[in-house]
Design a protein around this motif. Structure first.
Motif, short mmCIF file in Angstrom:
data_model
loop_
_atom_site.label_atom_id
_atom_site.label_comp_id
_atom_site.label_asym_id
_atom_site.label_seq_id
_atom_site.Cartn_x
_atom_site.Cartn_y
_atom_site.Cartn_z
N CYS A 192 -16.08 104.19 38.93
CA CYS A 192 -15.31 103.20 39.67
C CYS A 192 -14.02 103.86 40.13
CB CYS A 192 -15.01 101.99 38.79
SG CYS A 192 -13.89 100.81 39.56
N HIS B 135 -20.35 95.95 36.94
CA HIS B 135 -18.90 96.11 36.85
C HIS B 135 -18.24 95.75 38.19
CE1 HIS B 135 -14.97 97.87 35.91
NE2 HIS B 135 -15.05 98.51 37.06
N ALA B 136 -18.79 96.28 39.28
CA ALA B 136 -18.23 96.02 40.61
C ALA B 136 -18.22 94.52 40.91
CB ALA B 136 -19.03 96.76 41.66
N ALA C 67 -23.00 99.91 36.70
CA ALA C 67 -21.97 100.16 37.74
C ALA C 67 -21.92 98.98 38.71
CB ALA C 67 -22.27 101.46 38.49
N HIS D 46 -13.87 103.17 35.32
CA HIS D 46 -15.05 102.74 34.55
C HIS D 46 -16.23 103.63 34.93
CE1 HIS D 46 -18.83 100.41 34.22
NE2 HIS D 46 -18.31 100.02 33.07
N VAL E 47 -17.51 103.06 44.30
CA VAL E 47 -17.82 104.03 43.25
C VAL E 47 -18.07 105.39 43.88
CG1 VAL E 47 -18.80 102.34 41.65
CG2 VAL E 47 -20.30 103.50 43.29
N HIS F 81 -14.26 95.47 41.87
CA HIS F 81 -13.93 96.86 42.19
C HIS F 81 -15.13 97.42 42.94
CE1 HIS F 81 -11.07 97.26 38.45
NE2 HIS F 81 -10.59 96.45 39.39
#
Length: 76
Positions: free
Chosen positions: A28, A48-49, A45, A33, A57, A54
């Motif tokens: 990230c 998380h985004a 991933a 991350h 990546v 966020h």
């Protein structure tokens, strides 16, 4: 100017906690991350985004330097 972001882990943070495995790693570029890619079983991933907003990546694979935006679904 792009601000460098240091990885927070050497592997997918969630997979390491769960004892799971990953295929490739993504960094990230907002917070550092480290999550697993969409080819990995748990796709951390992308999760998380979506959860913390966020969107961008970078590949952590050797020899790769591309970036991906989950919002636009394109390389940046």
């Amino acid at each position: 100017m792009v601000r460098p972001v240091a990885p927070r882990a050497t592997g997918c943070e969630e997979c390491l906690r769960l004892g799971s495995f990953w295929v490739h790693l993504r960094l990230c570029l907002t917070c550092g991350h480290v999550g697993c890619c969409d080819s990995s079983p748990l796709r951390h991933a992308r999760a998380h985004a979506a959860s913390v907003k966020h969107p961008i990546v970078r590949s952590m694979e050797p020899g790769e330097d591309w970036r991906w935006c989950y919002v636009d679904q394109s390389y940046v």
